[in-house]
Structure formats: structure tokens, C-alpha cells
Design a protein around this motif. Structure first.
Motif: not given
Length: 418
Positions: A215-223, A286-289
């Protein structure tokens, strides 16, 4: 040409200023498909510029610029992408750049090129992430007091779309056909849709994948984001109404989608970040930024009626909205998409869903603008529209601007044939 270079729009009103530098795929009668970058009215022929040694200090295979899609360039990673961006900006901002004397070798006028779909799309997901759009549809077809379904504010709703029917701006299509049943006390019938609609969207282009099961972390998604394109999710509302229960749209949406030819990178949009609205109720962890943001991008939809097909100044603005209206951010979409271990691949498109604001003139579809056809729109030529008619042309434009810094998407333009 050297004089022309001095007039290139480093700042100001051009969509393709030095702050933008979007990527696309071009060809000419004498040049095969390859990667180009837009600057003003010109396109940088990236293979030719690479042959001149412009990127010699960056370690990557320069043949990625000779491909028919930008996927291979996206695969070299963010560090290379940022380094290439800096080289391009230096070439055009430095009056002493040695590459300016070779401008005729790597600059082509945009009017002289054919643009192609920029990415090879393996998979396409369509989200439903604008609260106002979801509320409008729910109020129209269900109960205004309970317009949002119980799950809507807990997860980014989406469905898996059809990647093979995504085409670049300038590609036209015929009115789709399917089953309809406007009166469910009567049998359904087959024929061309009578309620063809547009949906104003932006699509995220995935530039870095993840392994199956990760899974891709919500805080690493922009990468994992390379950039964005304008997206028109054409929809046949009467076909959709009959088929969507219980599994959602099928023939109502898989027939055609339109995208703009230029991919605006996430780096170009950095100055236009805007705080995203608070989410109530609080979302699952998991959706909390940590840093919840959208992008401030003005979006406009225009209609050229078929009666004005050969006249000038016939664009009629249907609506103006903004990408910052999204309830579910790009980061949350990616995190939710992969939380079960789903693997995203380079070139995947994640469309935002219709982007509607709170004002009636900011609704991103004719379904909303005419409130299901009950409030037809009168055009300057005297004709009226509930939905799209044969030979109408829809043009979507988008841009972000802050002071003298402007980053535009160009346009996605499509004509409906009969």
C-alpha cells in the motif's frame, strides 16, 4: 530565431511559460513520434536537444525522449525529472546559454506539430470526489435531505474505467448507443443516447508504481505522481440511469473519454497549493493527511453550438470551477486505491470525478447545470441545450495563476459527430 527566443514567455499570460514546461508527444510529416515540451507557441524537440548535449550532466538514457509515450521518461524518476526541468529553465532564462545558437535545431512551432495521447494508459480509475457534485446528483435523484450515501464521506468512491477508449484532444466520436428505459413501467429500447453529457475533470498521471501487496501511504502518495491532464468523462445519462444498478456505469461511460495533450508536472503546480477543506466526520487513519492540500486550478468549459460551427467567437462558457473544490485529495485517492495491496503502474490515470463548486455556474456537468434537463440553457444564437447535440464542440481549459506566474493546461477539445 535567437531574437524569437528572447521573446518567449518566461512569465505572463501564456499557458506555457517558463514556469510550466509540460510534456507531450509530437510528430510532424518529417519527424516520428517523440517527447516534446511546450514553451510559449513552440515545442522543444527533446531528442534533438539531448543530441546537442543539453542533458549530458544527468545520468539517464536519453533514448527515453525518442519513444511514442512519455512512460519511459516517467520511469527514470523524480530526481531526473527535476534535473531536466532545471536545465530547460536555465537554457531559456540565461542570455548567455550556448544552446540558444542552436535554437533552429530543437524548436518547432506548435502549429506545425500533431499532438498524440501523451501516455500509454494501462489502467484508468474514475473517482467521485467532489462533494457538491455528489450532493447535486443525490438531491436530484434521491432525497435532498440525504443526498450523500452513507459511505461517501468515509472513503473516495471510484470505479474502474476503460483505458482503451481514452483519446487526445482533437479526436472526435460518434453519438453512442445503448439500452434506455425512461419509463420503467414499459420495456427498455435500444438506440442512440438522447442525454449525452460532459464531466469536467482532472486526471492524475502515475509516474511511479508500487508492488502488488504494498500500500502507498497517504503522506507518500505525491511521490508517485508525475503530473496532471484535463479530462472530459463523456457520459450517456439515459443509458447510465437504466444500467447502473447494481454494479455502476458500463456502456454509459466506456465509449469515449478526452484528455489534453500536455501533462503538467506536479513541480510546476507547486506555487498553487491551497489548503483543503476540513473533513467531517474524521476519516480513518490511513486517509488522514499530515498536510492536507489541493491545487488552485481554474477550470472552464465552453460549448460551440453546431449552428456556429463555421463562425468566429462562438464559444459559450457553460461553467467555471476549480480543482481546489475537491473533498477527497489526490493523496487520499492514491492511498485508498492501494490500501488493499492494489498495484498502480506508470501511466495509470486516476480521474477526479466531476468538479463542481457551490455556485450554479460552477457545476461541472450539464446534468447539474440544467438540473436533469428541467432548466435548459439558452445560447447566444438562440438555440437551447439540455444536453449535447450532434456537431456541438466542447472545449475545456485550465490554468493556475499567482501574480505573474501562470501555468496552463492548454485545452481538450472534442466535437460530437452524429
Amino acid at each position: 530565431m535567437i531574437k524569437t527566443l528572447g521573446l518567449l514567455p518566461l512569465r505572463g499570460a501564456s499557458d506555457f511559460s517558463i514556469h510550466n514546461l509540460p510534456y507531450g508527444i509530437l510528430s510532424t510529416p518529417n519527424i516520428s513520434k517523440r517527447v516534446g515540451v511546450a514553451i510559449g507557441d513552440w515545442v522543444i524537440d527533446m531528442p534533438r536537444l539531448a543530441d546537442l548535449g543539453a542533458f549530458g550532466g544527468i545520468d539517464f538514457d536519453k533514448n527515453v525522449f525518442r519513444q511514442s509515450y512519455i512512460n519511459d521518461f516517467m520511469a527514470v524518476g523524480k530526481a531526473v525529472r527535476v534535473a531536466v526541468r532545471h536545465v530547460l529553465q536555465q537554457i531559456f532564462e540565461d542570455p548567455c546559454s550556448p544552446f540558444k545558437v542552436h535554437a533552429t535545431d530543437f524548436l518547432i512551432l506548435q502549429k506545425d506539430v500533431v499532438m498524440h495521447i501523451p501516455v500509454k494508459v494501462g489502467d484508468y480509475t474514475d473517482f467521485y470526489s467532489s462533494e457538491q457534485h455528489a450532493f447535486n446528483v443525490g438531491a436530484m435523484f434521491r432525497d435532498p435531505k440525504n443526498a450523500l450515501l452513507p459511505n461517501w464521506k468515509h472513503l473516495p468512491v471510484a470505479y474502474h474505467g476503460r483505458a482503451s477508449s481514452i483519446f487526445v484532444s482533437g479526436t472526435n466520436f460518434h453519438r453512442p448507443k445503448g439500452q434506455m428505459c425512461p419509463d420503467e413501467t414499459q420495456p427498455p429500447f435500444f438506440g442512440p443516447t438522447k442525454r449525452l453529457d460532459i464531466e469536467l475533470e482532472i486526471a492524475t498521471i502515475i509516474g511511479k508504481g508500487n508492488e502488488i501487496g504494498d500500500a502507498i501511504s497517504v503522506d507518500e502518495a505525491e511521490d508517485h505522481v508525475f503530473g496532471f491532464v484535463l479530462f472530459n468523462d463523456w457520459s450517456a445519462r439515459d443509458i447510465q440511469k437504466w444500467e447502473y444498478v447494481p454494479l455502476g456505469p458500463f456502456l454509459a461511460k466506456n465509449f469515449f473519454s478526452s484528455v489534453s495533450p500536455w501533462v503538467v508536472t506536479i513541480e510546476a503546480l507547486e506555487p498553487f497549493r491551497a489548503p483543503a477543506n476540513e473533513q467531517i466526520p474524521e476519516v480513518l487513519p490511513y486517509l488522514k493527511e499530515q498536510n492536507r492540500q489541493n491545487f488552485d486550478i481554474t477550470l472552464e468549459v465552453y460549448l460551440t453550438p453546431h449552428s456556429s460551427f463555421n463562425t468566429r467567437n462562438s464559444l459559450f462558457k457553460l461553467c467555471s470551477s476549480n480543482f481546489k473544490n475537491m473533498y477527497w485529495t489526490v493523496n487520499q485517492q492514491i492511498a485508498h486505491h492501494t490500501i488493499n495491496g492494489c498495484n498502480l503502474n506508470i501511466g495509470d490515470m486516476l480521474a477526479s470525478g466531476t468538479i463542481s463548486g457551490k455556485e450554479p455556474d460552477s457545476f461541472g456537468s450539464l446534468l447539474e447545470l440544467t438540473w436533469g434537463g428541467k432548466n435548459p440553457i439558452t445560447l447566444p444564437d438562440g438555440s437551447v441545450r439540455k444536453f449535447i447535440e450532434d456537431y456541438d464542440t466542447i472545449t475545456i481549459k485550465g490554468f493556475a495563476q499567482k501574480g505573474d506566474v501562470r501555468v496552463g493546461f492548454g485545452e481538450v477539445k472534442t466535437t460530437l459527430l452524429n
